[in-house]
Design a protein around this motif. Structure first.
Motif, PDB file in Angstrom:
ATOM      1  N   CYS A 150       0.839  -1.211   0.000  1.00 41.91           N
ATOM      2  CA  CYS A 150       0.000   0.000   0.000  1.00 41.91           C
ATOM      3  C   CYS A 150       0.869   1.254   0.000  1.00 41.91           C
ATOM      4  O   CYS A 150       0.598   2.226  -0.724  1.00 41.91           O
ATOM      5  CB  CYS A 150      -0.919   0.014   1.213  1.00 41.91           C
ATOM      6  SG  CYS A 150      -2.299  -1.144   1.144  1.00 41.91           S
ATOM      7  N   LEU A 151       1.928   1.242   0.812  1.00 40.99           N
ATOM      8  CA  LEU A 151       2.818   2.396   0.882  1.00 40.99           C
ATOM      9  C   LEU A 151       3.503   2.635  -0.461  1.00 40.99           C
ATOM     10  O   LEU A 151       3.590   3.778  -0.933  1.00 40.99           O
ATOM     11  CB  LEU A 151       3.856   2.182   1.982  1.00 40.99           C
ATOM     12  CG  LEU A 151       4.788   3.366   2.270  1.00 40.99           C
ATOM     13  CD1 LEU A 151       3.997   4.575   2.760  1.00 40.99           C
ATOM     14  CD2 LEU A 151       5.859   2.974   3.288  1.00 40.99           C
ATOM     15  N   ALA A 152       3.972   1.560  -1.097  1.00 39.44           N
ATOM     16  CA  ALA A 152       4.603   1.698  -2.412  1.00 39.44           C
ATOM     17  C   ALA A 152       3.631   2.279  -3.430  1.00 39.44           C
ATOM     18  O   ALA A 152       3.993   3.154  -4.230  1.00 39.44           O
ATOM     19  CB  ALA A 152       5.125   0.337  -2.881  1.00 39.44           C
ATOM     20  N   ASN A 153       2.399   1.807  -3.410  1.00 37.21           N
ATOM     21  CA  ASN A 153       1.393   2.331  -4.345  1.00 37.21           C
ATOM     22  C   ASN A 153       1.190   3.835  -4.174  1.00 37.21           C
ATOM     23  O   ASN A 153       1.033   4.573  -5.157  1.00 37.21           O
ATOM     24  CB  ASN A 153       0.056   1.612  -4.139  1.00 37.21           C
ATOM     25  CG  ASN A 153       0.026   0.231  -4.751  1.00 37.21           C
ATOM     26  OD1 ASN A 153       1.027  -0.263  -5.254  1.00 37.21           O
ATOM     27  ND2 ASN A 153      -1.125  -0.398  -4.701  1.00 37.21           N
ATOM     28  N   LEU A 154       1.196   4.287  -2.930  1.00 38.78           N
ATOM     29  CA  LEU A 154       0.929   5.698  -2.662  1.00 38.78           C
ATOM     30  C   LEU A 154       2.132   6.590  -2.957  1.00 38.78           C
ATOM     31  O   LEU A 154       1.966   7.745  -3.365  1.00 38.78           O
ATOM     32  CB  LEU A 154       0.505   5.867  -1.203  1.00 38.78           C
ATOM     33  CG  LEU A 154      -0.861   5.271  -0.834  1.00 38.78           C
ATOM     34  CD1 LEU A 154      -1.091   5.354   0.662  1.00 38.78           C
ATOM     35  CD2 LEU A 154      -1.990   5.941  -1.592  1.00 38.78           C
ATOM     36  N   LEU A 155       3.342   6.064  -2.768  1.00 41.55           N
ATOM     37  CA  LEU A 155       4.532   6.893  -2.908  1.00 41.55           C
ATOM     38  C   LEU A 155       5.158   6.853  -4.294  1.00 41.55           C
ATOM     39  O   LEU A 155       5.782   7.823  -4.720  1.00 41.55           O
ATOM     40  CB  LEU A 155       5.588   6.471  -1.881  1.00 41.55           C
ATOM     41  CG  LEU A 155       5.235   6.620  -0.400  1.00 41.55           C
ATOM     42  CD1 LEU A 155       6.432   6.218   0.456  1.00 41.55           C
ATOM     43  CD2 LEU A 155       4.782   8.032  -0.075  1.00 41.55           C
ATOM     44  N   LEU A 156       5.007   5.745  -5.019  1.00 39.27           N
ATOM     45  CA  LEU A 156       5.782   5.546  -6.244  1.00 39.27           C
ATOM     46  C   LEU A 156       5.026   5.870  -7.529  1.00 39.27           C
ATOM     47  O   LEU A 156       5.630   5.882  -8.599  1.00 39.27           O
ATOM     48  CB  LEU A 156       6.308   4.108  -6.299  1.00 39.27           C
ATOM     49  CG  LEU A 156       7.245   3.699  -5.159  1.00 39.27           C
ATOM     50  CD1 LEU A 156       7.703   2.260  -5.336  1.00 39.27           C
ATOM     51  CD2 LEU A 156       8.434   4.639  -5.055  1.00 39.27           C
ATOM     52  N   THR A 157       3.728   6.094  -7.433  1.00 42.14           N
ATOM     53  CA  THR A 157       2.972   6.477  -8.626  1.00 42.14           C
ATOM     54  C   THR A 157       1.880   7.463  -8.245  1.00 42.14           C
ATOM     55  O   THR A 157       1.360   7.418  -7.119  1.00 42.14           O
ATOM     56  CB  THR A 157       2.348   5.250  -9.320  1.00 42.14           C
ATOM     57  OG1 THR A 157       1.557   5.685 -10.438  1.00 42.14           O
ATOM     58  CG2 THR A 157       1.474   4.443  -8.380  1.00 42.14           C
ATOM     59  N   ASP A 158       1.574   8.364  -9.156  1.00 38.89           N
ATOM     60  CA  ASP A 158       0.473   9.295  -8.905  1.00 38.89           C
ATOM     61  C   ASP A 158      -0.814   8.851  -9.593  1.00 38.89           C
ATOM     62  O   ASP A 158      -1.782   9.603  -9.673  1.00 38.89           O
ATOM     63  CB  ASP A 158       0.845  10.721  -9.310  1.00 38.89           C
ATOM     64  CG  ASP A 158       1.179  10.867 -10.788  1.00 38.89           C
ATOM     65  OD1 ASP A 158       1.113   9.859 -11.523  1.00 38.89           O
ATOM     66  OD2 ASP A 158       1.520  11.988 -11.212  1.00 38.89           O
ATOM     67  N   LYS A 159      -0.819   7.617 -10.100  1.00 35.66           N
ATOM     68  CA  LYS A 159      -2.050   7.044 -10.631  1.00 35.66           C
ATOM     69  C   LYS A 159      -2.843   6.416  -9.491  1.00 35.66           C
ATOM     70  O   LYS A 159      -2.301   6.102  -8.425  1.00 35.66           O
ATOM     71  CB  LYS A 159      -1.734   5.987 -11.689  1.00 35.66           C
ATOM     72  CG  LYS A 159      -1.051   6.556 -12.930  1.00 35.66           C
ATOM     73  CD  LYS A 159      -0.748   5.490 -13.966  1.00 35.66           C
ATOM     74  CE  LYS A 159      -0.075   6.102 -15.191  1.00 35.66           C
ATOM     75  NZ  LYS A 159       0.243   5.082 -16.226  1.00 35.66           N
ATOM     76  N   ALA A 160      -4.136   6.234  -9.691  1.00 31.71           N
ATOM     77  CA  ALA A 160      -4.958   5.550  -8.698  1.00 31.71           C
ATOM     78  C   ALA A 160      -4.527   4.095  -8.610  1.00 31.71           C
ATOM     79  O   ALA A 160      -3.931   3.541  -9.544  1.00 31.71           O
ATOM     80  CB  ALA A 160      -6.434   5.644  -9.080  1.00 31.71           C
TER      81      ALA A 160
END
Length: 472
Positions: A150-160
């Protein structure tokens, strides 16, 4: 107009619906979550033990509040995703425990692989959202891995991004990221998979996650993975009726909890290989069922989800290309709105490949171009150019050609074009070899999107706190 690949007629879709209603009324669906049973019981549904029974009027009343279209709001508003109607979203593979490397060897996936896929999705011109559990990291405790992903998803891309089944942690992190729970209440910022267990079961974890996400108004998918011949009837029509019943039961619960919450009808359904009992993911039955699932979603006025570039092959070879290309094109041409397995899958969901990810990504661009309608207007008819060139003339030097070809033509990055000698001089490379080199190029060029340092600090602190609280 006559179609070679015909879908369900209205009469056939109505018969599938009737069969699903009979299943829901006579057999019911088991929910292994006490709160779900209480919600159904309080609203007048028949409940016996863990089994819920549905009347058609009850079910259709629930479906009447489910929207046919919705928007998933990304960190970068320019990357918001519209789902439903003519709009569709492409996402990477999901749930693979292994990576198959360019030498054909299989190894356990790790967190570094997951973050690399985040970076590739962020830089992709064709993928619309990041998935969740793109691979299953073997180097992190399963009890904690959802927090890191979840953290990687939020920090590494600005896509949903897609959501974790661990709903409370995922929602809390999204609330931190967005500035409070009130900022995400009934504003779709993620989509969660809620997988029924065929035949006709919602496990405690899935039903519990459904309740949490529905209360916050976050969209939910119901990707049934029933297999004709083992967990579903051997007939494709019977399988379609069964998964329709499973999906509608989940949609009904969502609408009872929070009417208007978006729900996505769909599945990764196929036949079993009766020689082994394994899922025949790349078989033609999966393609036929994609079309049927799409037709039933349209019947109920719901957005649709199906598998994407999927294959049983163990390497990005010709089998993988044939099975993945047919599956991807059929799904999108049939009207699917969410394709969660668009890039990277090998070995019947058991492995991801970076090389196949990039090949599939290019195929996604190819299919997007095929499905983009030809524009016919004064500009595109180009009569002034034709008259200017005259008989036997050339168009190559026209400024319109130089200014317009990148918009009009799909230009592949990995596919070979040109003469044989050039291909030979470049080492007679296969497509997967070119993809391996392109992976390094893409990752080297990656730039992490900006984020408020205070929000990143709070997110990281939350992850560390939760890891200390969760055994394992």
């Amino acid at each position: 107009m006559w179609q070679r690949m015909a879908g369900l007629s209205n009469a056939e879709a109505d018969r599938i619906h009737g069969a699903a209603m009979e299943i829901l009324g006579d057999v019911g669906v088991a929910f292994h979550e006490p709160e779900a049973l209480e919600i159904f019981r309080a609203r007048g549904f028949g409940v016996e033990g863990k089994t819920v029974f549905f009347r058609e009027d009850q079910l259709m009343a629930c479906l009447s509040t489910a929207p046919s279209r919705f928007v998933v709001h990304a960190k970068n508003p320019e990357k918001n995703v519209r789902i439903g109607g003519k709009d569709f979203a492409l996402l990477p593979g999901w749930g693979a425990p292994f990576i198959i490397d360019p030498d054909g060897e299989q190894r356990p996936a790790n967190m570094a692989d997951y973050t690399d896929f985040c970076k590739l999705v962020h830089t992709s011109p064709f993928l619309d959202m990041m998935g969740f559990l793109t691979v299953m990291p073997s180097d992190i405790s399963p009890a904690h891995s959802h927090l890191d992903m979840c953290l990687a998803n939020l920090l590494l891309t600005d896509k949903a991004s897609m959501a974790s089944p661990q709903a409370r942690d995922n929602l809390e992190m999204l609330a931190i990221f967005r500035g409070g729970r009130d900022k995400i209440q009934n504003l779709p910022v993620t989509v969660s998979k809620i997988n029924p267990v065929s035949p006709l079961i919602y496990a405690e974890e899935m039903a519990g996650a459904l309740i949490e996400y529905a209360r916050m108004g976050q969209p939910l998918q119901f990707p049934s993975a029933a297999m004709a011949g083992t967990s579903a009837p051997v007939t494709l029509a019977g399988t379609l009726a069964l998964i329709t019943a499973e999906i509608l039961a989940g949609v009904a619960l969502v609408q009872l909890i929070n009417p208007g919450t978006p729900c996505v009808f769909g599945g990764n359904t196929t036949a079993s290989d009766m020689r082994t009992g394994a899922m025949a993911l790349g078989g033609p039955e999966a393609i036929v069922l994609i079309r049927g699932i799409t037709d039933m979603a349209r019947f109920y006025g719901l957005p649709c989800k199906a598998g994407g570039s999927v294959t049983d092959a163990f390497f990005p070879d010709m089998q993988a290309g044939v099975e993945s290309g047919i599956s991807l094109f059929t799904a999108l041409a049939s009207g699917v709105n969410m394709l969660d397995q668009s890039c990277g899958i090998l070995a019947c969901f058991n492995a991801m490949s970076f090389e196949k990810f990039l090949i599939d990504e290019e195929t996604c661009g190819y299919v997007r171009r095929v499905l983009t309608p030809m524009a016919v207007n004064d500009h595109t008819l180009a009569l002034d150019q034709i008259k200017r060139a005259g008989i036997g003339g050339a168009f190559l030097t026209f400024p319109e050609t130089f200014n317009g070809f990148k918009k009009e033509f799909f230009i592949p990055r990995l596919a070979v074009r040109g003469g044989y000698e050039k291909w030979r001089e470049n080492g007679k490379q296969e497509m997967w070899e070119r993809a391996a080199a392109y992976k390094a190029e893409r990752l080297a060029a990656y730039e992490r999107p900006g984020i408020d340092p205070a929000i990143e600090k709070e997110l990281t602190a939350y992850v560390e706190k939760r890891k200390a609280q969760i055994p394992g």
